[in-house]
Design an enzyme around this catalytic site. Sequence first.
Site, PDB file in Angstrom:
ATOM      1  N   GLU A 233       0.855  -1.231  -0.006  1.00 34.95           N
ATOM      2  CA  GLU A 233      -0.114   0.218  -0.004  1.00 34.95           C
ATOM      3  C   GLU A 233       0.826   1.247   0.156  1.00 34.95           C
ATOM      4  O   GLU A 233       1.894   1.203   0.550  1.00 34.95           O
ATOM      5  CB  GLU A 233      -0.867  -0.151   1.362  1.00 34.95           C
ATOM      6  CG  GLU A 233      -1.874  -1.157   1.275  1.00 34.95           C
ATOM      7  CD  GLU A 233      -2.605  -1.128   2.647  1.00 34.95           C
ATOM      8  OE1 GLU A 233      -3.681  -0.363   2.633  1.00 34.95           O
ATOM      9  OE2 GLU A 233      -2.198  -1.525   3.497  1.00 34.95           O
ATOM     10  N   HIS A 257      -5.318 -12.147   4.540  1.00 36.67           N
ATOM     11  CA  HIS A 257      -5.429 -11.867   3.183  1.00 36.67           C
ATOM     12  C   HIS A 257      -4.272 -12.616   2.290  1.00 36.67           C
ATOM     13  O   HIS A 257      -4.532 -13.299   1.679  1.00 36.67           O
ATOM     14  CB  HIS A 257      -5.048 -10.394   2.874  1.00 36.67           C
ATOM     15  CG  HIS A 257      -6.362  -9.484   3.473  1.00 36.67           C
ATOM     16  ND1 HIS A 257      -7.453  -9.775   3.563  1.00 36.67           N
ATOM     17  CD2 HIS A 257      -5.977  -8.165   3.713  1.00 36.67           C
ATOM     18  CE1 HIS A 257      -8.168  -8.860   4.267  1.00 36.67           C
ATOM     19  NE2 HIS A 257      -7.311  -7.957   4.137  1.00 36.67           N
ATOM     20  N   LYS A 357       2.863  -0.871   4.591  1.00 36.14           N
ATOM     21  CA  LYS A 357       2.074   0.237   4.186  1.00 36.14           C
ATOM     22  C   LYS A 357       3.401   1.376   4.177  1.00 36.14           C
ATOM     23  O   LYS A 357       4.505   1.266   4.046  1.00 36.14           O
ATOM     24  CB  LYS A 357       1.597   0.910   5.592  1.00 36.14           C
ATOM     25  CG  LYS A 357       0.053  -0.078   5.824  1.00 36.14           C
ATOM     26  CD  LYS A 357      -0.565   0.832   6.818  1.00 36.14           C
ATOM     27  CE  LYS A 357      -1.894   0.246   6.881  1.00 36.14           C
ATOM     28  NZ  LYS A 357      -2.717   0.284   5.996  1.00 36.14           N
TER      29      LYS A 357
END
Length: 507
Positions: A233, A257, A357
């Site tokens: 991300e 996930h 992230k």
Amino acid sequence: MIMPVTNPLRIGLRQERVVPPQCLVIFGASGDLTHRKLVPALFELFKQRRLPSEFAVLGCARRPWTDEIFKERMEEALSTQIKESPKEWELFSQNLFYEPVDLQQTEHLVKLGERLEIIDKLRATHGHRTFYLSVSPKFYGSGCRALAAAGLLKDPKRSRVVIEKPFGRDFNSAQSLNSLVQSCAQESQIFRIDHYLGKETVQNILVLRFANTIFEPIWNRNYISSVQITSSETVGVEDRAGYYESSGALRDMVQNHLTQMLALTAMEPPGHFDPEAIRNEKAKVLQAVKLANEEKPWECCIRGQYSKGGSDEDPLLGYREEPGVNPNSTTETYVAMKLFIDNWRWQGVPFYVRTGKRLAKRLSEVVLTFREAPVHLFDAAGGCPTSNQLILRIQPNEGAEFSFEVKSPGSGMRSRPVNMEFSYDESFGEPSDEGYVRLLADAMLGDPTLFTRSDEVEAAWRLYTPLLEKIEDSPWELPVYQYESRTWGPTESDLLIGKDQLLWRRP
């Protein structure tokens, strides 16, 4: 006369199953998930004519809203979609209702039951109800217990409960939560949701493998040398600091996930396309996964945390500077690890998973690297031929690509790599549905294929709990390495995969 050109790949699209008469009850209806994902997904289903006329949405939360206030809030949240389809919204909004409910208050559950009876008669939903727990994870167990005590889960054919992630915090808590939930409802009524499994490209892993004879015979240790699973991300923690500080990337992304993507990639072919047959094979492969070095987990797991980055014009905060984050936090925002699957098909093949992230690019993909040809017969543009790779792009640019060697133009016999690509948008002429569209429809249809069964959840937690315990008991053995925002993570993760003379794929 010139006949219009029709994309042959579009033939048969939207021949989807229609949800039966239904009342979807959303607990936590005042929250972000309802505004951003759930109601937009339901509106999309409505526009696709996949919701029946006998349908209702009952939003529930502690706020003292009315039906009209709930409709207004949803209208604000879906303003862009509504501008494109105002008539459809006018019809859809007639299905929206609201009831103030605190799941800890018995009298509220009594009122809820009475309201549902009224909606059943008004919308002819015949008592078919799906309860969606879009609430804090700490209320999953007590929420199910309250619904069961109120008699709202007693009919296994007409009532279901959907539970968001994370389902537990480690193996013991997941096992306890499973026991509690299963005491309130049958396993067939419980739908543990992972929105990644709702993505077309995740489901395409199964079709690509089992519908094409060119892939399945080589989908094993004899031909595949390594597998990389990445979910990156570009955004930071944003407004989720409260949750993220107690979770971290390992609990938030890897346990669910990435592990589900691994299971679909590595599972054995099911005997037939049946929900339980598929979930049986996923559970088997998850029970066979192990850390590459169980005795020294710090040698196969790298944790990272993003620091300041960006530019003078667009500076980015480090994780510890984010609002709500402990200035001395050791919560990981990046994880990379090496796993093995201890079974006949995958013995000895390393699986590398990573997520983070504030990385350089938003990306989710599975990369299968094939073994090199036994003899290099030709010169290569890059010095030596590159290994063939099959890249399954989950997001963005959903699709797949295959990298292989061809003859380079000109005299001589020199090879160079090229890519053959497939794009969902270009091939089918329309973007894929958002994951919640498929998953909400499946939950209301009672189809558990894309939902996680109790033994899958426990197998995943069993794998990662030793790491979580090590982080809590001996954090110095699994330190958090800093990495600059908008890079590809700490250099230590490159060293992890570099030990096997490999590189992370960086598109």
